[in-house]
Design a protein around this motif. Sequence first.
Motif, PDB file in Angstrom:
ATOM      1  N   ALA A  80     -25.639  -9.142 -42.909  1.00  0.00           N
ATOM      2  CA  ALA A  80     -25.251  -8.199 -41.855  1.00  0.00           C
ATOM      3  C   ALA A  80     -26.340  -7.143 -41.697  1.00  0.00           C
ATOM      4  O   ALA A  80     -26.945  -6.697 -42.668  1.00  0.00           O
ATOM      5  N   THR A  81     -26.584  -6.751 -40.469  1.00  0.00           N
ATOM      6  CA  THR A  81     -27.515  -5.669 -40.173  1.00  0.00           C
ATOM      7  C   THR A  81     -26.959  -4.385 -40.782  1.00  0.00           C
ATOM      8  O   THR A  81     -25.754  -4.147 -40.738  1.00  0.00           O
ATOM      9  N   THR A  82     -27.837  -3.564 -41.349  1.00  0.00           N
ATOM     10  CA  THR A  82     -27.379  -2.276 -41.873  1.00  0.00           C
ATOM     11  C   THR A  82     -27.974  -1.135 -41.061  1.00  0.00           C
ATOM     12  O   THR A  82     -29.084  -1.229 -40.542  1.00  0.00           O
ATOM     13  N   PHE A  83     -27.190  -0.074 -40.965  1.00  0.00           N
ATOM     14  CA  PHE A  83     -27.566   1.143 -40.241  1.00  0.00           C
ATOM     15  C   PHE A  83     -27.408   2.286 -41.229  1.00  0.00           C
ATOM     16  O   PHE A  83     -26.306   2.523 -41.737  1.00  0.00           O
ATOM     17  N   LYS A  84     -28.502   2.967 -41.529  1.00  0.00           N
ATOM     18  CA  LYS A  84     -28.478   4.077 -42.483  1.00  0.00           C
ATOM     19  C   LYS A  84     -28.897   5.344 -41.758  1.00  0.00           C
ATOM     20  O   LYS A  84     -29.894   5.358 -41.035  1.00  0.00           O
ATOM     21  N   VAL A  85     -28.124   6.399 -41.966  1.00  0.00           N
ATOM     22  CA  VAL A  85     -28.448   7.687 -41.367  1.00  0.00           C
ATOM     23  C   VAL A  85     -28.410   8.746 -42.468  1.00  0.00           C
ATOM     24  O   VAL A  85     -27.504   8.758 -43.303  1.00  0.00           O
ATOM     25  N   SER A  86     -29.416   9.621 -42.479  1.00  0.00           N
ATOM     26  CA  SER A  86     -29.590  10.588 -43.569  1.00  0.00           C
ATOM     27  C   SER A  86     -28.738  11.843 -43.426  1.00  0.00           C
ATOM     28  O   SER A  86     -28.548  12.574 -44.394  1.00  0.00           O
ATOM     29  N   LYS A  87     -28.246  12.114 -42.223  1.00  0.00           N
ATOM     30  CA  LYS A  87     -27.421  13.303 -41.960  1.00  0.00           C
ATOM     31  C   LYS A  87     -26.236  12.904 -41.099  1.00  0.00           C
ATOM     32  O   LYS A  87     -26.280  11.873 -40.429  1.00  0.00           O
ATOM     33  N   ASP A  88     -25.209  13.735 -41.093  1.00  0.00           N
ATOM     34  CA  ASP A  88     -24.098  13.517 -40.178  1.00  0.00           C
ATOM     35  C   ASP A  88     -24.634  13.569 -38.752  1.00  0.00           C
ATOM     36  O   ASP A  88     -25.467  14.428 -38.425  1.00  0.00           O
ATOM     37  N   VAL A  89     -24.181  12.646 -37.916  1.00  0.00           N
ATOM     38  CA  VAL A  89     -24.638  12.567 -36.529  1.00  0.00           C
ATOM     39  C   VAL A  89     -23.443  12.295 -35.614  1.00  0.00           C
ATOM     40  O   VAL A  89     -22.322  12.111 -36.080  1.00  0.00           O
ATOM     41  N   LYS A  90     -23.737  12.260 -34.333  1.00  0.00           N
ATOM     42  CA  LYS A  90     -22.757  11.823 -33.345  1.00  0.00           C
ATOM     43  C   LYS A  90     -23.360  10.618 -32.637  1.00  0.00           C
ATOM     44  O   LYS A  90     -24.506  10.658 -32.190  1.00  0.00           O
ATOM     45  N   VAL A  91     -22.582   9.559 -32.562  1.00  0.00           N
ATOM     46  CA  VAL A  91     -22.994   8.352 -31.849  1.00  0.00           C
ATOM     47  C   VAL A  91     -22.154   8.281 -30.590  1.00  0.00           C
ATOM     48  O   VAL A  91     -20.916   8.227 -30.676  1.00  0.00           O
ATOM     49  N   GLU A  92     -22.822   8.370 -29.449  1.00  0.00           N
ATOM     50  CA  GLU A  92     -22.114   8.400 -28.162  1.00  0.00           C
ATOM     51  C   GLU A  92     -21.023   9.483 -28.180  1.00  0.00           C
ATOM     52  O   GLU A  92     -19.927   9.299 -27.675  1.00  0.00           O
ATOM     53  N   GLY A  93     -21.343  10.615 -28.824  1.00  0.00           N
ATOM     54  CA  GLY A  93     -20.439  11.756 -28.862  1.00  0.00           C
ATOM     55  C   GLY A  93     -19.367  11.713 -29.939  1.00  0.00           C
ATOM     56  O   GLY A  93     -18.573  12.643 -30.065  1.00  0.00           O
ATOM     57  N   LYS A  94     -19.340  10.658 -30.753  1.00  0.00           N
ATOM     58  CA  LYS A  94     -18.329  10.520 -31.811  1.00  0.00           C
ATOM     59  C   LYS A  94     -18.991  10.674 -33.182  1.00  0.00           C
ATOM     60  O   LYS A  94     -20.071  10.139 -33.424  1.00  0.00           O
ATOM     61  N   ALA A  95     -18.315  11.368 -34.082  1.00  0.00           N
ATOM     62  CA  ALA A  95     -18.876  11.697 -35.394  1.00  0.00           C
ATOM     63  C   ALA A  95     -19.064  10.470 -36.281  1.00  0.00           C
ATOM     64  O   ALA A  95     -18.196   9.604 -36.371  1.00  0.00           O
ATOM     65  N   LEU A  96     -20.241  10.436 -36.954  1.00  0.00           N
ATOM     66  CA  LEU A  96     -20.547   9.432 -37.965  1.00  0.00           C
ATOM     67  C   LEU A  96     -21.194  10.165 -39.134  1.00  0.00           C
ATOM     68  O   LEU A  96     -22.231  10.816 -38.969  1.00  0.00           O
ATOM     69  N   ALA A  97     -20.572  10.070 -40.304  1.00  0.00           N
ATOM     70  CA  ALA A  97     -21.088  10.745 -41.498  1.00  0.00           C
ATOM     71  C   ALA A  97     -22.365  10.071 -41.987  1.00  0.00           C
ATOM     72  O   ALA A  97     -22.579   8.870 -41.781  1.00  0.00           O
ATOM     73  N   ALA A  98     -23.205  10.846 -42.648  1.00  0.00           N
ATOM     74  CA  ALA A  98     -24.409  10.295 -43.277  1.00  0.00           C
ATOM     75  C   ALA A  98     -23.992   9.158 -44.202  1.00  0.00           C
ATOM     76  O   ALA A  98     -22.954   9.236 -44.862  1.00  0.00           O
ATOM     77  N   GLY A  99     -24.778   8.096 -44.234  1.00  0.00           N
ATOM     78  CA  GLY A  99     -24.456   6.984 -45.123  1.00  0.00           C
ATOM     79  C   GLY A  99     -25.039   5.676 -44.662  1.00  0.00           C
ATOM     80  O   GLY A  99     -25.836   5.618 -43.718  1.00  0.00           O
ATOM     81  N   LEU A 100     -24.626   4.613 -45.333  1.00  0.00           N
ATOM     82  CA  LEU A 100     -25.087   3.250 -45.060  1.00  0.00           C
ATOM     83  C   LEU A 100     -23.905   2.434 -44.569  1.00  0.00           C
ATOM     84  O   LEU A 100     -22.853   2.402 -45.216  1.00  0.00           O
ATOM     85  N   TYR A 101     -24.095   1.763 -43.447  1.00  0.00           N
ATOM     86  CA  TYR A 101     -23.038   0.984 -42.809  1.00  0.00           C
ATOM     87  C   TYR A 101     -23.576  -0.393 -42.431  1.00  0.00           C
ATOM     88  O   TYR A 101     -24.773  -0.551 -42.199  1.00  0.00           O
ATOM     89  N   SER A 102     -22.670  -1.369 -42.316  1.00  0.00           N
ATOM     90  CA  SER A 102     -23.074  -2.604 -41.642  1.00  0.00           C
ATOM     91  C   SER A 102     -22.872  -2.356 -40.160  1.00  0.00           C
ATOM     92  O   SER A 102     -21.979  -1.609 -39.746  1.00  0.00           O
ATOM     93  N   LEU A 103     -23.741  -2.950 -39.365  1.00  0.00           N
ATOM     94  CA  LEU A 103     -23.710  -2.761 -37.920  1.00  0.00           C
ATOM     95  C   LEU A 103     -23.318  -4.082 -37.270  1.00  0.00           C
ATOM     96  O   LEU A 103     -24.033  -5.074 -37.388  1.00  0.00           O
ATOM     97  N   HIS A 104     -22.167  -4.084 -36.652  1.00  0.00           N
ATOM     98  CA  HIS A 104     -21.666  -5.259 -35.947  1.00  0.00           C
ATOM     99  C   HIS A 104     -21.519  -4.882 -34.483  1.00  0.00           C
ATOM    100  O   HIS A 104     -21.633  -3.709 -34.118  1.00  0.00           O
ATOM    101  N   SER A 105     -21.251  -5.861 -33.659  1.00  0.00           N
ATOM    102  CA  SER A 105     -20.992  -5.570 -32.253  1.00  0.00           C
ATOM    103  C   SER A 105     -20.075  -6.641 -31.682  1.00  0.00           C
ATOM    104  O   SER A 105     -19.915  -7.717 -32.264  1.00  0.00           O
TER     105      SER A 105
END
Length: 175
Positions: A80-105
Amino acid sequence: MKKLFVLTLIAGLFTAGAVSAQEKKEDKSKRPSPPAVATGTIKSGAEITIDYSQPSVKGRTIGAEIAPYGKVWRTGANEATTFKVSKDVKVEGKALAAGLYSLHSVPGEKEWTIIFNKTANQWGSYEYKEADDVLRVAVKPAKAAAATEKMTFSIDKSGKVSLLWGNVIVPFNVK
C-alpha cells in the motif's frame, strides 16, 4: 576436537544461511511497478512523504482494467502507498494529525475519494478495513495536459498534491 569440528560446522551453516537469505532479498527496483518517493515541504512547514510503487498504464483503461471505478484501490502497486506528514495539517479543509498512513482511493469518472487509513503497513488493499479510515476526502479529477505512463505523485510548495497517471490528474490540497 570433535566439539570444535561440530561447532565450526554449525557456525558455517548459520553463516551460509544468512548469506543465502541476503542474496534472496528482493531488489524492488526490478519490479514491473518500481518504487518511488515524492517529498515536499509545504508553506506551513509540514513535510510530506509519499512512498509508493508506480504501475504503468500499458494501454489499459484506468477505471476499468486498472484502478476500477467505485472500488477501493491501493493508489499504486505492490505494498500500500504510504502518506507521511510531519505536522498536523488539513486535507481539503479536514484535519489530519501528523503521522504515517496508508493512502487508498476510490477512483471515479467525476470524483475520486482519497482515503487516509491508520494501518500503514499492508500489502495493497487486500487487508484494508474501512473502520481504520482516519480521513476521507472527495476530489475532482481532471484531464492531464500530457499523458503519464507510470503513476507519479507530485507535491508543490503551496500544498497541492497531485496524482498523475494516464490522461488524468487527481489533485488534493494539504495546508
